[in-house]
Scaffold this motif. Structure first.
Motif, short mmCIF file in Angstrom:
data_model
loop_
_atom_site.label_atom_id
_atom_site.label_comp_id
_atom_site.label_asym_id
_atom_site.label_seq_id
_atom_site.Cartn_x
_atom_site.Cartn_y
_atom_site.Cartn_z
N VAL A 120 14.99 10.66 2.30
CA VAL A 120 15.66 11.92 2.62
C VAL A 120 14.60 12.93 3.02
CG1 VAL A 120 17.11 13.76 1.70
CG2 VAL A 120 17.48 11.40 0.96
N GLY A 121 14.89 13.72 4.04
CA GLY A 121 13.95 14.75 4.45
C GLY A 121 12.96 14.25 5.49
N GLN A 122 11.79 14.85 5.50
CA GLN A 122 10.78 14.54 6.51
C GLN A 122 10.28 13.10 6.34
OE1 GLN A 122 6.98 16.56 6.14
NE2 GLN A 122 6.92 16.84 8.36
N ARG A 123 10.29 12.36 7.45
CA ARG A 123 9.81 10.97 7.44
C ARG A 123 8.36 10.93 7.88
NH1 ARG A 123 13.60 7.26 10.99
NH2 ARG A 123 12.58 8.51 12.56
N VAL A 124 7.68 9.88 7.48
CA VAL A 124 6.36 9.56 7.99
C VAL A 124 6.47 8.17 8.60
CG1 VAL A 124 3.94 9.10 7.45
CG2 VAL A 124 5.15 10.97 6.30
N VAL A 125 6.21 8.06 9.89
CA VAL A 125 6.26 6.78 10.59
C VAL A 125 4.82 6.37 10.86
CG1 VAL A 125 7.04 5.56 12.65
CG2 VAL A 125 8.47 7.34 11.63
N GLN A 126 4.45 5.18 10.43
CA GLN A 126 3.09 4.68 10.60
C GLN A 126 3.10 3.60 11.67
OE1 GLN A 126 1.54 2.65 7.17
NE2 GLN A 126 -0.56 3.11 7.74
N ILE A 127 2.25 3.74 12.68
CA ILE A 127 2.07 2.73 13.71
C ILE A 127 0.78 2.00 13.37
CG2 ILE A 127 1.76 2.27 16.17
CD1 ILE A 127 3.20 4.97 16.69
N GLU A 128 0.88 0.69 13.12
CA GLU A 128 -0.28 -0.08 12.68
C GLU A 128 -0.81 -0.94 13.82
OE1 GLU A 128 0.72 -2.34 9.22
OE2 GLU A 128 1.28 -0.57 8.08
N PHE A 129 -2.13 -1.07 13.86
CA PHE A 129 -2.81 -1.87 14.88
C PHE A 129 -3.70 -2.90 14.21
CE2 PHE A 129 -1.98 2.29 16.71
CZ PHE A 129 -1.34 1.95 17.89
N ASN A 130 -3.97 -3.98 14.93
CA ASN A 130 -4.93 -5.02 14.51
C ASN A 130 -6.20 -4.84 15.32
OD1 ASN A 130 -3.55 -6.75 12.68
ND2 ASN A 130 -2.38 -7.57 14.39
N GLU A 131 -7.30 -5.23 14.75
CA GLU A 131 -8.51 -5.36 15.54
C GLU A 131 -8.47 -6.75 16.14
OE1 GLU A 131 -12.00 -4.57 13.23
OE2 GLU A 131 -11.36 -2.54 12.76
N THR A 132 -8.84 -6.86 17.42
CA THR A 132 -8.79 -8.16 18.09
C THR A 132 -10.17 -8.78 18.23
OG1 THR A 132 -8.92 -7.10 20.25
CG2 THR A 132 -6.72 -7.54 19.38
N TYR A 133 -11.14 -8.25 17.52
CA TYR A 133 -12.50 -8.77 17.59
C TYR A 133 -13.05 -8.91 16.18
CZ TYR A 133 -13.48 -3.81 16.97
OH TYR A 133 -13.50 -2.53 16.51
N THR A 134 -14.10 -9.69 16.03
CA THR A 134 -14.77 -9.81 14.74
C THR A 134 -16.18 -9.24 14.87
OG1 THR A 134 -15.54 -12.04 15.29
CG2 THR A 134 -13.50 -11.88 14.06
N VAL A 135 -16.65 -8.69 13.79
CA VAL A 135 -18.00 -8.12 13.73
C VAL A 135 -18.89 -9.11 13.00
CG1 VAL A 135 -19.40 -6.21 12.92
CG2 VAL A 135 -17.06 -5.79 13.74
N THR A 136 -19.98 -9.49 13.64
CA THR A 136 -20.90 -10.41 12.99
C THR A 136 -22.24 -9.73 12.80
OG1 THR A 136 -21.58 -11.29 15.14
CG2 THR A 136 -19.80 -12.45 14.01
N SER A 137 -22.91 -10.07 11.73
CA SER A 137 -24.24 -9.49 11.50
C SER A 137 -25.27 -10.32 12.26
CB SER A 137 -24.55 -9.46 10.01
OG SER A 137 -24.52 -10.78 9.48
#
Length: 66
Positions: free
Chosen positions: A48-65
């Protein structure tokens, strides 16, 4: 770490209204610098009341050391 960034509903609609009206089914959309993929839309907060809509993303790369 930075603060959470928000757009109001009216700001979001202003940015996306023209895009959604003109978007064709075979148009392609990228996120970030083209290195993110869409994951989900989620509603956060109260029912009820003000909503919060979250748009989620994935990272499509991996970080290597190296």
């Amino acid at each position: 770490m930075s603060d959470t960034k928000y757009l109001s509903g009216s700001e979001f609609k202003l940015h996306f209204r023209d895009l959604l009206a003109s978007l064709k089914d075979d148009d392609q959309i990228t996120f970030g610098a083209g290195d993110l993929s869409f994951l989900a839309l989620r509603e956060r907060g109260t029912k009820v009341g003000q909503r919060v809509v979250q748009i989620e993303f994935n990272e499509t790369y991996t970080v290597t050391s190296g």
